[in-house]
Write a protein that holds these residues in place. Sequence first.
Motif, short mmCIF file in Angstrom:
data_model
loop_
_atom_site.label_atom_id
_atom_site.label_comp_id
_atom_site.label_asym_id
_atom_site.label_seq_id
_atom_site.Cartn_x
_atom_site.Cartn_y
_atom_site.Cartn_z
N SER A 106 30.96 -74.38 -55.27
CA SER A 106 30.58 -74.05 -56.65
C SER A 106 30.09 -75.29 -57.38
CB SER A 106 31.78 -73.47 -57.40
OG SER A 106 32.22 -72.26 -56.81
N ALA A 107 29.04 -75.11 -58.17
CA ALA A 107 28.47 -76.21 -58.94
C ALA A 107 27.54 -75.64 -60.00
CB ALA A 107 27.71 -77.17 -58.02
N PHE A 108 27.09 -76.52 -60.89
CA PHE A 108 26.02 -76.20 -61.82
C PHE A 108 24.72 -76.74 -61.21
CE2 PHE A 108 29.23 -76.76 -65.47
CZ PHE A 108 29.52 -75.41 -65.51
N TYR A 109 23.66 -75.93 -61.25
CA TYR A 109 22.36 -76.34 -60.71
C TYR A 109 21.33 -76.30 -61.85
CZ TYR A 109 24.58 -75.33 -56.22
OH TYR A 109 25.45 -75.32 -55.14
N LEU A 110 20.52 -77.35 -61.93
CA LEU A 110 19.50 -77.41 -62.96
C LEU A 110 18.11 -77.43 -62.33
CD1 LEU A 110 18.83 -77.64 -65.99
CD2 LEU A 110 18.86 -80.14 -65.70
N VAL A 111 17.32 -76.43 -62.68
CA VAL A 111 15.93 -76.31 -62.21
C VAL A 111 15.01 -76.64 -63.38
CG1 VAL A 111 14.17 -74.69 -61.39
CG2 VAL A 111 16.49 -74.62 -60.44
N ASN A 112 14.01 -77.48 -63.13
CA ASN A 112 13.12 -77.89 -64.22
C ASN A 112 12.03 -76.85 -64.48
OD1 ASN A 112 11.08 -78.25 -62.30
ND2 ASN A 112 11.16 -80.48 -62.34
N PRO A 113 11.23 -77.03 -65.53
CA PRO A 113 10.20 -76.04 -65.88
C PRO A 113 9.15 -75.82 -64.79
CG PRO A 113 10.66 -77.43 -67.77
CD PRO A 113 11.38 -78.05 -66.60
N GLN A 114 9.07 -76.73 -63.83
CA GLN A 114 8.12 -76.57 -62.72
C GLN A 114 8.74 -75.86 -61.53
OE1 GLN A 114 8.49 -79.80 -64.35
NE2 GLN A 114 6.91 -78.92 -65.68
N GLY A 115 10.01 -75.44 -61.65
CA GLY A 115 10.66 -74.70 -60.58
C GLY A 115 11.26 -75.56 -59.49
N THR A 116 11.61 -76.81 -59.83
CA THR A 116 12.19 -77.74 -58.87
C THR A 116 13.64 -78.04 -59.22
OG1 THR A 116 10.04 -78.79 -58.46
CG2 THR A 116 12.00 -80.04 -57.87
N LEU A 117 14.50 -78.04 -58.24
CA LEU A 117 15.89 -78.41 -58.47
C LEU A 117 15.96 -79.91 -58.75
CD1 LEU A 117 18.93 -77.56 -58.36
CD2 LEU A 117 18.91 -78.30 -55.97
N VAL A 118 16.49 -80.27 -59.92
CA VAL A 118 16.51 -81.68 -60.29
C VAL A 118 17.93 -82.24 -60.46
CG1 VAL A 118 14.24 -81.71 -61.36
CG2 VAL A 118 16.23 -81.05 -62.74
N ASP A 119 18.94 -81.38 -60.49
CA ASP A 119 20.29 -81.90 -60.62
C ASP A 119 21.31 -80.87 -60.14
OD1 ASP A 119 22.32 -83.68 -61.15
OD2 ASP A 119 21.82 -83.94 -63.27
N VAL A 120 22.41 -81.37 -59.61
CA VAL A 120 23.56 -80.56 -59.22
C VAL A 120 24.77 -81.23 -59.85
CG1 VAL A 120 24.91 -79.59 -57.34
CG2 VAL A 120 22.45 -79.95 -57.04
N MET A 121 25.51 -80.48 -60.67
CA MET A 121 26.59 -81.07 -61.45
C MET A 121 27.94 -80.47 -61.11
SD MET A 121 24.65 -80.86 -65.14
CE MET A 121 22.86 -80.81 -65.17
N ASP A 122 28.96 -81.27 -61.29
CA ASP A 122 30.34 -80.83 -61.10
C ASP A 122 30.67 -79.81 -62.18
OD1 ASP A 122 33.11 -80.54 -61.00
OD2 ASP A 122 33.49 -82.65 -60.62
N PHE A 123 30.98 -78.59 -61.79
CA PHE A 123 31.21 -77.54 -62.78
C PHE A 123 32.49 -77.75 -63.59
CE2 PHE A 123 33.95 -75.88 -59.48
CZ PHE A 123 34.95 -75.20 -60.16
N SER A 124 33.38 -78.61 -63.11
CA SER A 124 34.62 -78.87 -63.86
C SER A 124 34.41 -79.87 -64.99
CB SER A 124 35.71 -79.37 -62.90
OG SER A 124 35.41 -80.66 -62.42
N GLN A 125 33.28 -80.56 -64.97
CA GLN A 125 32.97 -81.56 -65.99
C GLN A 125 32.04 -80.95 -67.04
OE1 GLN A 125 34.55 -84.62 -65.78
NE2 GLN A 125 35.56 -83.68 -64.01
N VAL A 126 32.61 -80.14 -67.90
CA VAL A 126 31.83 -79.37 -68.86
C VAL A 126 31.08 -80.27 -69.85
CG1 VAL A 126 31.97 -77.72 -70.78
CG2 VAL A 126 33.29 -77.33 -68.69
#
Length: 210
Positions: free
Chosen positions: A173-193
């Motif tokens: 489990s994690a947070f995933y951030l996709v940019n406006p161009q449709g590219t994955l740019v970050d994966v974050m620890d979901f416990s670190q809100v």
Amino acid sequence: MIKNRQTTISCIVVLVFGLSLFYIGTDGFTAYTAETARVTKLIENQPEFPDVTFEDSEGRKYSIDEFEGKYVFITFIYTGCTTICIKLEENMAQVYNQIPDEYIGKDIVFLSISFDPARDDPATLDKYKELFKSDGETWRMARIPDKKELDSLLGNFGVIVVPDGNGNFAHNSAFYLVNPQGTLVDVMDFSQVNEAADKLMNTLERDKGE
């Protein structure tokens, strides 16, 4: 004396060999676990979001192009999960609530993707979203009905999903951030809100200032 010297040399050789294995196995000491190594590699490679068709809690069908020009903050869940997914979505809600209204829906959308499409139909997703105050628009919950498409996305983003044969799944489990161009740019620890919310705000403010 000679025997002690040989013992010392042997210990040094074993130590160097062990450290070499550790270095290789942890991507050069930068990753101490397989999960950290996985995340590091994902951020370095920045995979593109594959061509998939979503079906959301409203029964609408669309591709990732639906969110063109926006960041997409993503979690992967299944509604039958009674443990980690609940905490994951609760934390997702906390991040959502920390982002000012001026950005929500315009510059960033939130998306929870089910990897259990057989059971998580639109009606089920619609009920599930109410638990976390998802509005179904700026924070959507959706499934990917086509298994090949779903597997493609999970594989691209390094999401590990292992069925247990009883209708449940072991998964990371994690947070995933996709940019406006449709590219994955970050994966974050979901416990670190707070850290995740700060990252999003820094990204959104930076883009606004450009």
